[in-house]
Design an enzyme around this catalytic site. Structure first.
Site, PDB file in Angstrom:
ATOM      1  N   ASN A  60     -13.079   1.980  -4.261  1.00  0.00           N
ATOM      2  CA  ASN A  60     -12.635   2.922  -3.224  1.00  0.00           C
ATOM      3  C   ASN A  60     -13.063   4.327  -3.635  1.00  0.00           C
ATOM      4  O   ASN A  60     -12.470   4.926  -4.532  1.00  0.00           O
ATOM      5  CB  ASN A  60     -11.116   2.830  -3.051  1.00  0.00           C
ATOM      6  CG  ASN A  60     -10.587   3.780  -1.986  1.00  0.00           C
ATOM      7  OD1 ASN A  60     -11.323   4.603  -1.430  1.00  0.00           O
ATOM      8  ND2 ASN A  60      -9.299   3.670  -1.691  1.00  0.00           N
ATOM      9  N   TYR A  79       4.508  -4.099  -8.697  1.00  0.00           N
ATOM     10  CA  TYR A  79       3.364  -4.969  -8.969  1.00  0.00           C
ATOM     11  C   TYR A  79       3.606  -5.880 -10.166  1.00  0.00           C
ATOM     12  O   TYR A  79       3.068  -6.975 -10.234  1.00  0.00           O
ATOM     13  CB  TYR A  79       2.110  -4.136  -9.171  1.00  0.00           C
ATOM     14  CG  TYR A  79       1.448  -3.764  -7.864  1.00  0.00           C
ATOM     15  CD1 TYR A  79       0.364  -4.483  -7.384  1.00  0.00           C
ATOM     16  CD2 TYR A  79       1.935  -2.710  -7.091  1.00  0.00           C
ATOM     17  CE1 TYR A  79      -0.243  -4.162  -6.181  1.00  0.00           C
ATOM     18  CE2 TYR A  79       1.334  -2.377  -5.881  1.00  0.00           C
ATOM     19  CZ  TYR A  79       0.252  -3.101  -5.432  1.00  0.00           C
ATOM     20  OH  TYR A  79      -0.336  -2.790  -4.224  1.00  0.00           O
ATOM     21  N   GLU A 114      -1.897  -3.171  -9.988  1.00  0.00           N
ATOM     22  CA  GLU A 114      -2.604  -4.090 -10.886  1.00  0.00           C
ATOM     23  C   GLU A 114      -3.659  -3.373 -11.730  1.00  0.00           C
ATOM     24  O   GLU A 114      -4.113  -3.904 -12.743  1.00  0.00           O
ATOM     25  CB  GLU A 114      -3.247  -5.232 -10.085  1.00  0.00           C
ATOM     26  CG  GLU A 114      -4.545  -4.902  -9.371  1.00  0.00           C
ATOM     27  CD  GLU A 114      -4.368  -4.024  -8.135  1.00  0.00           C
ATOM     28  OE1 GLU A 114      -5.376  -3.485  -7.643  1.00  0.00           O
ATOM     29  OE2 GLU A 114      -3.223  -3.889  -7.651  1.00  0.00           O
ATOM     30  N   GLU A 119       0.849  -1.196   0.000  1.00  0.00           N
ATOM     31  CA  GLU A 119       0.000   0.000   0.000  1.00  0.00           C
ATOM     32  C   GLU A 119       0.885   1.246   0.000  1.00  0.00           C
ATOM     33  O   GLU A 119       2.067   1.190   0.341  1.00  0.00           O
ATOM     34  CB  GLU A 119      -0.911   0.004   1.220  1.00  0.00           C
ATOM     35  CG  GLU A 119      -1.895  -1.143   1.258  1.00  0.00           C
ATOM     36  CD  GLU A 119      -2.929  -1.077   0.142  1.00  0.00           C
ATOM     37  OE1 GLU A 119      -3.173   0.035  -0.381  1.00  0.00           O
ATOM     38  OE2 GLU A 119      -3.487  -2.122  -0.218  1.00  0.00           O
ATOM     39  N   ASN A 155      -5.291   5.169  -6.369  1.00  0.00           N
ATOM     40  CA  ASN A 155      -5.902   5.898  -5.249  1.00  0.00           C
ATOM     41  C   ASN A 155      -4.900   6.789  -4.524  1.00  0.00           C
ATOM     42  O   ASN A 155      -5.259   7.504  -3.593  1.00  0.00           O
ATOM     43  CB  ASN A 155      -6.570   4.929  -4.264  1.00  0.00           C
ATOM     44  CG  ASN A 155      -5.604   3.879  -3.729  1.00  0.00           C
ATOM     45  OD1 ASN A 155      -4.396   4.112  -3.688  1.00  0.00           O
ATOM     46  ND2 ASN A 155      -6.123   2.737  -3.334  1.00  0.00           N
ATOM     47  N   ARG A 161      -9.361  11.686  -8.009  1.00  0.00           N
ATOM     48  CA  ARG A 161      -9.777  10.920  -9.184  1.00  0.00           C
ATOM     49  C   ARG A 161     -11.296  10.946  -9.371  1.00  0.00           C
ATOM     50  O   ARG A 161     -11.778  10.890 -10.497  1.00  0.00           O
ATOM     51  CB  ARG A 161      -9.247   9.483  -9.115  1.00  0.00           C
ATOM     52  CG  ARG A 161      -9.799   8.631  -7.995  1.00  0.00           C
ATOM     53  CD  ARG A 161      -9.170   7.245  -8.018  1.00  0.00           C
ATOM     54  NE  ARG A 161      -9.740   6.382  -6.978  1.00  0.00           N
ATOM     55  CZ  ARG A 161      -9.384   5.105  -6.802  1.00  0.00           C
ATOM     56  NH1 ARG A 161      -8.464   4.558  -7.577  1.00  0.00           N
ATOM     57  NH2 ARG A 161      -9.950   4.385  -5.844  1.00  0.00           N
TER      58      ARG A 161
END
Length: 432
Positions: free
Chosen positions: A247, A212, A311, A181, A302, A253
């Site tokens: 989320n 990732y 991903e 994270e 995010n 965003r």
């Protein structure tokens, strides 16, 4: 005192035997030290001695009155002057990696064990994965070479517990700070200062790489096959833009998509769909089917942190024939370094949201220009060897800095301050 020839002869023999034994043992220890010095001569002068070296010194010390040279215990040393960079790994006993979770939860990023891992893409040299073992068994703490503590999900033990563990920590053991994270989604790292020796995160400057994913060039025979199977990727696609999101807390965003909707249609799937006046849903297992009629997919992270490309970009790039429109990283250079060239559209390459919308409309009408975003498939592919155990093996074999012992005295500075999570925020906000 009465002189006895018999006693004199016996005492002389005893003295010779004792002296002879000492001399033999001293010579043996000398030979061991010469062997160690020869081993050092094939390594770089600044590389510290291996754990195996320390074991030899310990053996020497038992048989010699002379003190051995000082040496620091290390997990592994890979002398860069050796022709085979895996040589030392193969000589070491198995590396035991303990995933120390607070609630005995499995860590999904660890993934499954695989039998192969390419150490060098050109020579196709294999990393010796059979030298590694992963466990969740805390009873094997004292045997473990690496102990991984996960920062997110409430899995990090309390500082008091960590300090208690540290008292019984073997000298050779290294502690690894792990999270996938962003810094803003993990607890403050400041209380952990001075406890950790290495990092395992998505960032490229982590001690153990955990991006990732990654990409590699196609082999010649793969490139030939790809040329035979190139298609019109716009065929059958009747919709423009889709976004799968669960989320709703990332306000930047969310606001960006609202602005984008002023100029083009965007279908929002998932929990956040209702926030845009829509009721669209798509399960994880059905994502490929949901997206097959779309030309573009919003791969909006995010958090806008250094190297944070997840991903959201990689999975849809590989499994669906859509072009990702990306928002992420601390700087456009993050995608230029980490993402596949020519595979994506970055929002920061446009001055305004309106300009981005107009470009997507242009590609929708110009199928030749649209298909340009799939030509990367003729040159590259997602790396099949990018998973944690492979990354541990590769890192220990190839990174010289992992031969050195280090401590993160200011973990917060490394993780939060150097994560640069606010660098692009205002730049994107100024697009409308």
């Amino acid at each position: 005192m009465r002189f006895s020839p018999k006693n004199c002869l016996r005492n002389s023999l005893i003295i010779l035997i004792v002296f002879g034994t000492f001399k033999i043992r001293w010579r043996q220890s000398a030979k061991l030290e010469v062997a160690v010095e020869e081993l050092d001569s094939i390594t770089q002068p600044n590389i510290q001695k291996t754990e195996a070296y320390s074991a030899v010194l310990h053996s020497t010390q038992l048989h010699s009155s002379r003190p051995p040279p000082s040496a620091k215990l290390q997990l592994t040393q890979i002398p860069s002057s050796l022709p085979d960079s895996t040589a030392t790994l193969l000589e070491q006993p198995k590396f035991l990696i303990l995933i120390y979770t607070r609630f005995w939860q499995k860590v999904k990023e660890v993934g499954e064990y695989r039998s192969d891992c390419i150490l060098d893409q050109t020579s196709r040299t294999q990393c010796p994965l059979d030298r590694f073992e992963m466990t969740y068994d805390k009873d094997r703490f004292s045997q473990s070479d690496l102990v991984i503590f996960r920062a997110a999900g409430g899995n990090m033990p309390s500082v008091d517990h960590l300090k208690s563990l540290s008292k019984n920590r073997p000298a050779k053991q290294r502690w690894v700070y792990h999270t996938m994270e962003g810094p803003l989604a993990t607890p403050d790292a400041a209380p952990l200062n001075g406890l950790f020796n290495a990092t395992w995160t998505y960032r490229g400057d982590s001690d153990f790489s955990a991006a990732y994913s990654a990409y590699v060039p196609l082999l010649p025979e793969e490139a030939v096959d790809k040329k035979k199977t190139m298609i019109d990727y716009g065929q059958g696609k009747t919709k423009l833009v889709a976004w799968l999101v669960s989320n709703c807390g990332s306000q930047l965003r969310m606001a960006f998509v609202r602005e984008l909707m002023k100029y083009i249609n965007v279908d929002v799937y998932g929990i956040c769909s209702s926030a845009f006046g829509q009721r669209l849903s798509c399960s994880k297992s059905d994502e490929k089917d949901c997206l097959k009629h779309y030309k573009f997919y919003l791969s909006f992270e995010n958090a806008l942190c250094k190297d944070y490309i997840t991903e959201k970009y990689w999975d849809h790039l590989e499994y669906t024939n859509v072009v990702p429109v990306v928002m992420g990283g601390a700087d456009p250079s993050d995608y230029k370094r980490m993402a596949i060239p020519g595979s994506y559209i970055n929002v920061v390459d446009f001055k305004t949201v309106k300009q981005l919308a107009e470009y997507l409309q242009y590609l929708d009408k110009n199928i030749t220009a649209y298909n340009e975003y799939f030509k990367w498939r003729l040159k590259y592919k997602r790396s099949p060897y990018h998973y944690p155990l492979c990354n541990f093996c590769r890192s220990l074999a190839l990174k010289p800095d992992l031969r050195e012992t280090k401590i993160y005295h200011d973990l917060r500075k490394y993780w939060l301050d150097e994560g640069m999570c606010h660098q692009q925020y205002q730049r994107i906000r100024n697009m409308w």
